[in-house]
Design a protein around this motif. Structure first.
Motif, PDB file in Angstrom:
ATOM      1  N   THR A 122       0.822  -1.212   0.000  1.00 33.69           N
ATOM      2  CA  THR A 122       0.000   0.000   0.000  1.00 33.69           C
ATOM      3  C   THR A 122       0.863   1.272   0.000  1.00 33.69           C
ATOM      4  O   THR A 122       0.354   2.379   0.049  1.00 33.69           O
ATOM      5  N   ASP A 141      -1.995   3.556  -9.885  1.00 36.84           N
ATOM      6  CA  ASP A 141      -3.204   3.227  -9.110  1.00 36.84           C
ATOM      7  C   ASP A 141      -3.600   1.753  -9.277  1.00 36.84           C
ATOM      8  O   ASP A 141      -4.118   1.136  -8.365  1.00 36.84           O
ATOM      9  N   LYS A 142      -3.303   1.184 -10.456  1.00 37.26           N
ATOM     10  CA  LYS A 142      -3.651  -0.235 -10.674  1.00 37.26           C
ATOM     11  C   LYS A 142      -2.756  -1.165  -9.863  1.00 37.26           C
ATOM     12  O   LYS A 142      -3.096  -2.319  -9.613  1.00 37.26           O
ATOM     13  N   ASP A 188      -1.547  -0.328  -6.822  1.00 33.51           N
ATOM     14  CA  ASP A 188      -1.662  -0.005  -5.395  1.00 33.51           C
ATOM     15  C   ASP A 188      -2.148  -1.236  -4.618  1.00 33.51           C
ATOM     16  O   ASP A 188      -3.145  -1.871  -4.995  1.00 33.51           O
ATOM     17  N   LYS A 236      -3.834  -1.462  -2.164  1.00 33.95           N
ATOM     18  CA  LYS A 236      -5.217  -1.390  -1.650  1.00 33.95           C
ATOM     19  C   LYS A 236      -6.145  -2.269  -2.510  1.00 33.95           C
ATOM     20  O   LYS A 236      -7.141  -2.790  -2.021  1.00 33.95           O
ATOM     21  N   ASN A 237      -5.781  -2.466  -3.772  1.00 29.46           N
ATOM     22  CA  ASN A 237      -6.581  -3.366  -4.626  1.00 29.46           C
ATOM     23  C   ASN A 237      -6.529  -4.803  -4.106  1.00 29.46           C
ATOM     24  O   ASN A 237      -7.521  -5.535  -4.174  1.00 29.46           O
ATOM     25  N   GLU A 250      -8.795  -4.938  -1.078  1.00 28.01           N
ATOM     26  CA  GLU A 250     -10.218  -4.944  -1.459  1.00 28.01           C
ATOM     27  C   GLU A 250     -10.667  -6.307  -1.970  1.00 28.01           C
ATOM     28  O   GLU A 250     -11.823  -6.686  -1.819  1.00 28.01           O
ATOM     29  N   ASN A 251      -9.722  -7.054  -2.554  1.00 27.88           N
ATOM     30  CA  ASN A 251     -10.085  -8.367  -3.107  1.00 27.88           C
ATOM     31  C   ASN A 251     -10.227  -9.456  -2.044  1.00 27.88           C
ATOM     32  O   ASN A 251     -10.750 -10.538  -2.348  1.00 27.88           O
TER      33      ASN A 251
END
Ligand code: SF4
Length: 565
Positions: free
Chosen positions: A246, A271-272, A274, A276-277, A280-281
């Protein structure tokens, strides 16, 4: 406490115990490894020959109940830099080895038959060295699976993959994490997996059944201090609650997210990538955050699943994303996760490998952004493909393969994501540390007005942290380590005494490297080619470099400095 050293001679295939010298009691991990290597290894030796030694050493506090303190150091002469190297890893073996009373395992010599592979196993009843032909050439997950069938569930493994067996200088040493079949933690930098594999050693199995945590000599003081230490950590901000992945947006903002083989340091699709993705998954795919070793209270390690909900890898770290992702203009985290898994399977450092693939792309071997091409290339590392083998040998081998002259390496080692042109004190770390271009040796993001001082202090605190057994992500300060060492050994070390232990480690390493002729030469292009997004290049002078080698007085900054990796 009956501390011991285990000496494994791969030439004679013998293993013996030696007492651990009392005067070394405050040496562990990296500091201990440096002391042993300086004493026992000819710095000019062939890193893949019988005269090099590989030292596995848990930290001073490993095996105790101090949180996040069971890291394992792997030390030796590096096949990549030709200097001394230490790479540090989580996983379960460090804690277990320390609980068995072993402060270090020294692996020396070289098996007489280069076709044979060996396994060293230890438990509370003793140790053994046996041939393990069934593990020869196996990738790490398959090898760990086979090993786990032979041993009980209290056993952790340290092993090399095919890259280490073949002596490729980008090779790592893998350690199993919580599950014995996941060799997902790697002592990665410096090619120490090749030194390990060159000995004919495939794996070390450490079973701590029937042992207890190491007991401090002043139990009350130890327990009391741990309460304060743990409370402070839990009440503070855990910067690594969701892992290092992150960090991507911050690194990108700071122009330290390598892109197109470092022609740029900001990636248009950051951003792709990051982390954080990934977080989120977790809800839909499974996986999540976990700790990679018993006793860790940070739990920065992510477990990454694919869209089908299947385990792919752990942990997908910022550095891997920076080198295998943005550096190669690959903007798909699922593909980067596959590359990470392949590096783990082959036993390769993701930083060195991502840097090598990025350079190969720059030389026209693949298009930037060709994730499937990069994955196919990695698949060929253990199949005799010349370019894939160059990639597995690291950035400088790829430069040689293509006769390239803009090489993203310092002193033979690929540069981590943290960019020296954008971070002046980190540049000084890469130019002065015996670890070379290794951010874990002294990363400084905010340098202040004296980069030499910031670099020296970061190097000292990190050397001490890597000797204590603490993970850098726990962020211990010198004072924390002092209090716990004093309680562990009923001693009365001052702040200066403990700071001296970090400095002594650095001095031992510098001495080894001086004798080895290690040259941390900075590539000239890093002084002339500015980072497009911040117009910065390396400006460090000879005087800036020289000041890092001269011990500076203890400052308030040093007293408050936390280790960071
Ligand atoms: S902080 Fe992260 S890397 Fe360090 S021991 Fe814990 S899970 Fe492993």
């Amino acid at each position: 406490m009956g501390d011991k050293i285990l000496r494994v001679n791969m030439t004679d295939l013998t293993v013996k115990e030696e007492p651990f010298p009392e005067e070394w009691k405050f040496l562990g991990g990296r500091g201990l490894s440096a002391k042993i290597l300086l004493k026992e290894v000819d710095p000019t030796c062939d890193p893949l020959g019988p005269d090099n030694k590989v030292v596995l050493a848990p930290g001073v506090l490993s095996g105790s109940v101090a949180p996040t303190s069971g890291r394992m150091s792997v030390g030796g002469k590096s096949p990549l830099t030709n200097g001394i190297k230490e790479a540090n890893s989580g996983g379960q073996a460090g804690q277990k080895m320390a609980k068995l009373g072993y402060r270090a395992m020294i692996i020396e010599g070289k098996a007489k038959d280069p076709e044979k592979r060996y396994l060293v196993s230890l438990n509370k009843d003793g140790y053994a060295i046996t041939e393990c032909p069934e593990l020869k050439g196996l990738r790490t997950y398959a090898a760990a699976e086979k090993l786990s069938e032979k041993f009980n569930d209290k056993t952790a493994f340290v092993l090399c993959g095919p890259a280490g067996e073949k002596g490729f200088s980008g090779a790592s040493v893998a350690l199993t994490d919580e599950g014995a079949t996941h060799p997902a933690r790697h002592a990665a930098r410096g090619g120490l997996g090749a030194a390990f594999g060159s000995k004919g050693l495939k794996a070390v199995a450490v079973d701590d059944s029937g042992t207890k945590p190491r007991q401090p000599q002043d139990q009350a003081a130890f327990k009391d201090y741990l309460k304060t230490f743990t409370k402070e950590f839990k009440e503070g901000t855990n910067l690594f609650e969701y892992g290092t992945s992150t960090t991507v947006p911050v690194a990108n903002m700071l122009s330290t997210f390598p892109t197109r083989n470092r022609h740029e340091m900001q990636f248009e699709h950051a951003d792709k990538l990051d982390g954080k993705n990934l977080v989120e998954n977790f809800e839909t795919r499974g996986g999540g955050m976990h700790h990679c070793m018993t006793g860790c209270i940070v739990s920065c390690s992510n477990v990454v699943h694919n869209a089908a909900g299947e385990y792919v890898t752990s942990a997908l770290e910022f550095e891997t994303i920076g080198l295998c992702g943005s550096n190669c203009c690959i903007d798909d985290l699922d593909k980067v996760a596959i590359m990470d898994r392949l590096c783990d399977e082959l036993g390769l450092d993701t930083i060195e490998t991502g840097g090598a693939i990025g350079l190969a792309m720059d030389c026209g071997a693949l298009e930037f952004g060709d994730a499937d091409g990069a994955i196919a290339l990695l698949e060929k590392v253990d199949k005799g493909d010349p370019l894939a083998e160059a990639v597995a040998k690291g950035v400088c081998a790829v430069a040689e393969h293509f006769n390239a002259d803009r090489v993203p390496a310092i002193g033979g080692q690929g540069i981590p994501a943290w960019e020296p042109r954008s971070l002046p004190a980190t540049a000084l770390t890469y130019m002065t540390s015996a670890m070379g271009a290794d951010h874990t040796a002294g990363l400084v993001i905010a340098a202040g007005d004296d980069p030499s001082k910031s670099s020296q202090e970061a190097q000292l605190v990190n050397a001490l942290c890597d000797s204590s057994g603490f993970c850098q992500f726990q962020g211990p300060k010198i004072e924390n380590i002092r209090a716990l060492y004093n309680a562990m050994y009923a001693a009365d070390l001052s702040f200066e005494d403990v700071a001296d232990l970090g400095w002594q480690c650095m001095q031992d390493e510098w001495e080894f490297n001086k004798k080895a002729g290690y040259d941390p030469a900075l590539p000239e292009w890093m002084r002339t080619e500015k980072v497009p997004s911040n117009d910065m290049a390396i400006t460090a002078t000879e005087d800036d470099v020289a000041r890092v080698f001269e011990r500076m007085p203890v400052s308030d900054e040093l007293r408050n400095l936390k280790a960071v990796g």
